[in-house]
Every structure is written in C-alpha cells, then in structure tokens.
Design a protein around this motif. Sequence first.
Motif, mmCIF file in Angstrom:
data_model
loop_
_atom_site.group_PDB
_atom_site.id
_atom_site.type_symbol
_atom_site.label_atom_id
_atom_site.label_comp_id
_atom_site.label_asym_id
_atom_site.label_seq_id
_atom_site.Cartn_x
_atom_site.Cartn_y
_atom_site.Cartn_z
ATOM 1 N N VAL A 18 0.838 -1.200 0.000
ATOM 2 C CA VAL A 18 0.000 0.000 0.000
ATOM 3 C C VAL A 18 0.873 1.251 0.000
ATOM 4 O O VAL A 18 1.855 1.331 0.723
ATOM 5 C CB VAL A 18 -0.941 0.012 1.227
ATOM 6 C CG1 VAL A 18 -1.730 1.315 1.302
ATOM 7 C CG2 VAL A 18 -1.879 -1.176 1.194
ATOM 8 N N PRO A 38 -8.496 -4.872 2.595
ATOM 9 C CA PRO A 38 -8.006 -4.181 1.397
ATOM 10 C C PRO A 38 -8.378 -2.699 1.370
ATOM 11 O O PRO A 38 -9.419 -2.304 1.878
ATOM 12 C CB PRO A 38 -8.705 -4.924 0.260
ATOM 13 C CG PRO A 38 -9.961 -5.444 0.858
ATOM 14 C CD PRO A 38 -9.615 -5.774 2.284
ATOM 15 N N VAL A 39 -7.499 -1.901 0.792
ATOM 16 C CA VAL A 39 -7.791 -0.503 0.490
ATOM 17 C C VAL A 39 -7.804 -0.387 -1.028
ATOM 18 O O VAL A 39 -7.060 -1.078 -1.717
ATOM 19 C CB VAL A 39 -6.766 0.483 1.114
ATOM 20 C CG1 VAL A 39 -6.879 0.501 2.615
ATOM 21 C CG2 VAL A 39 -5.358 0.172 0.701
ATOM 22 N N ALA A 40 -8.662 0.478 -1.548
ATOM 23 C CA ALA A 40 -8.845 0.599 -2.994
ATOM 24 C C ALA A 40 -8.115 1.817 -3.549
ATOM 25 O O ALA A 40 -8.048 2.860 -2.896
ATOM 26 C CB ALA A 40 -10.334 0.693 -3.307
ATOM 27 N N ILE A 41 -7.604 1.667 -4.763
ATOM 28 C CA ILE A 41 -6.898 2.755 -5.419
ATOM 29 C C ILE A 41 -7.861 3.912 -5.701
ATOM 30 O O ILE A 41 -9.025 3.707 -6.032
ATOM 31 C CB ILE A 41 -6.212 2.281 -6.717
ATOM 32 C CG1 ILE A 41 -5.258 3.345 -7.242
ATOM 33 C CG2 ILE A 41 -7.234 1.886 -7.758
ATOM 34 C CD1 ILE A 41 -4.337 2.868 -8.329
ATOM 35 N N LYS A 43 -9.198 5.931 -3.616
ATOM 36 C CA LYS A 43 -10.113 6.232 -2.513
ATOM 37 C C LYS A 43 -9.408 7.088 -1.478
ATOM 38 O O LYS A 43 -8.215 6.971 -1.250
ATOM 39 C CB LYS A 43 -10.636 4.952 -1.850
ATOM 40 C CG LYS A 43 -11.437 4.080 -2.783
ATOM 41 C CD LYS A 43 -12.696 4.785 -3.230
ATOM 42 C CE LYS A 43 -13.492 3.895 -4.153
ATOM 43 N NZ LYS A 43 -14.692 4.526 -4.653
ATOM 44 N N TYR A 45 -9.226 8.276 2.489
ATOM 45 C CA TYR A 45 -9.546 7.830 3.844
ATOM 46 C C TYR A 45 -9.319 8.970 4.821
ATOM 47 O O TYR A 45 -8.383 9.751 4.665
ATOM 48 C CB TYR A 45 -8.689 6.612 4.211
ATOM 49 C CG TYR A 45 -9.074 5.386 3.422
ATOM 50 C CD1 TYR A 45 -9.955 4.459 3.942
ATOM 51 C CD2 TYR A 45 -8.579 5.159 2.138
ATOM 52 C CE1 TYR A 45 -10.338 3.338 3.219
ATOM 53 C CE2 TYR A 45 -8.952 4.054 1.397
ATOM 54 C CZ TYR A 45 -9.830 3.148 1.943
ATOM 55 O OH TYR A 45 -10.207 2.051 1.221
ATOM 56 N N VAL A 56 -5.184 6.845 -1.625
ATOM 57 C CA VAL A 56 -4.485 5.608 -1.969
ATOM 58 C C VAL A 56 -4.030 5.665 -3.424
ATOM 59 O O VAL A 56 -4.847 5.858 -4.330
ATOM 60 C CB VAL A 56 -5.388 4.378 -1.740
ATOM 61 C CG1 VAL A 56 -4.674 3.100 -2.147
ATOM 62 C CG2 VAL A 56 -5.821 4.306 -0.287
ATOM 63 N N LYS A 58 -1.506 3.198 -4.482
ATOM 64 C CA LYS A 58 -1.219 1.789 -4.769
ATOM 65 C C LYS A 58 -2.002 0.955 -3.760
ATOM 66 O O LYS A 58 -1.775 1.050 -2.562
ATOM 67 C CB LYS A 58 0.269 1.486 -4.657
ATOM 68 C CG LYS A 58 1.080 2.067 -5.789
ATOM 69 C CD LYS A 58 2.504 1.589 -5.749
ATOM 70 C CE LYS A 58 3.270 2.224 -6.899
ATOM 71 N NZ LYS A 58 4.693 1.903 -6.833
ATOM 72 N N PRO A 59 -2.964 0.154 -4.255
ATOM 73 C CA PRO A 59 -3.796 -0.626 -3.345
ATOM 74 C C PRO A 59 -3.057 -1.846 -2.814
ATOM 75 O O PRO A 59 -1.987 -2.209 -3.305
ATOM 76 C CB PRO A 59 -4.972 -1.041 -4.229
ATOM 77 C CG PRO A 59 -4.360 -1.156 -5.592
ATOM 78 C CD PRO A 59 -3.313 -0.061 -5.645
ATOM 79 N N GLU A 63 -4.467 -1.579 6.020
ATOM 80 C CA GLU A 63 -5.424 -0.610 6.543
ATOM 81 C C GLU A 63 -4.658 0.595 7.063
ATOM 82 O O GLU A 63 -3.542 0.463 7.542
ATOM 83 C CB GLU A 63 -6.320 -1.215 7.617
ATOM 84 C CG GLU A 63 -5.600 -1.718 8.840
ATOM 85 C CD GLU A 63 -6.508 -2.427 9.826
ATOM 86 O OE1 GLU A 63 -7.674 -2.670 9.516
ATOM 87 O OE2 GLU A 63 -6.025 -2.735 10.921
ATOM 88 N N LEU A 73 -13.387 5.396 5.180
ATOM 89 C CA LEU A 73 -13.511 5.799 3.785
ATOM 90 C C LEU A 73 -14.285 7.111 3.738
ATOM 91 O O LEU A 73 -15.374 7.216 4.300
ATOM 92 C CB LEU A 73 -14.242 4.713 2.993
ATOM 93 C CG LEU A 73 -14.367 4.919 1.504
ATOM 94 C CD1 LEU A 73 -12.991 4.966 0.847
ATOM 95 C CD2 LEU A 73 -15.179 3.799 0.894
#
Length: 83
Positions: A18, A38-41, A43, A45, A56, A58-59, A63, A73
């Motif tokens: 990440v 997982p974290v999404a590209i 997005k 936070y 983000v 690079k996913p 966390e 999020l």
Amino acid sequence: MADAPTAGARLRNEATGVEVILVKAPTEPGLEIRPGGPVAIGKRYTCPACAAQALVVKPGAGELVCHDAVMELAQARPLPSSD
C-alpha cells in the motif's frame, strides 16, 4: 518521537504494497499502514479524530491507522443542484 508527516508526503508499506499520499496531514505523528483489509486505489480515507486525509495510489491488503483507530472511507460531497 518522529516528526508528523506533512501534506503531500508519500507513505508506503512494503509488506502490504500500500502507498498513499497525504492530502491533509495528521495533527501529530502516528499515521501508519498496517496489514489488514483491502484498500482501494483512488479512494480517500479520513481520520475520525483529527480529520487527516490520505489518498491511496497503490492498493493492497492493508489498513490505514491514525490515533490508534482505523481511518474511514471518506464520503463524496454532494454536488449542488443546478435547478
């Protein structure tokens, strides 16, 4: 104690893959990336305690944690009505 990161700083965690860019810096040091969900590209936070924001780039399976709490999020702001 390490200095708090500033807006525009990149944070990366090699174990999870990440990578994030800080949009709004935290009020004190302690923002970190831990293994987890997982974290999404693309997005954003937000920290519920200090309103720090991270985007983000690079996913991965990680966390974002700030003030010992998982960052949430960020919700999109509604656009004004054109009527």
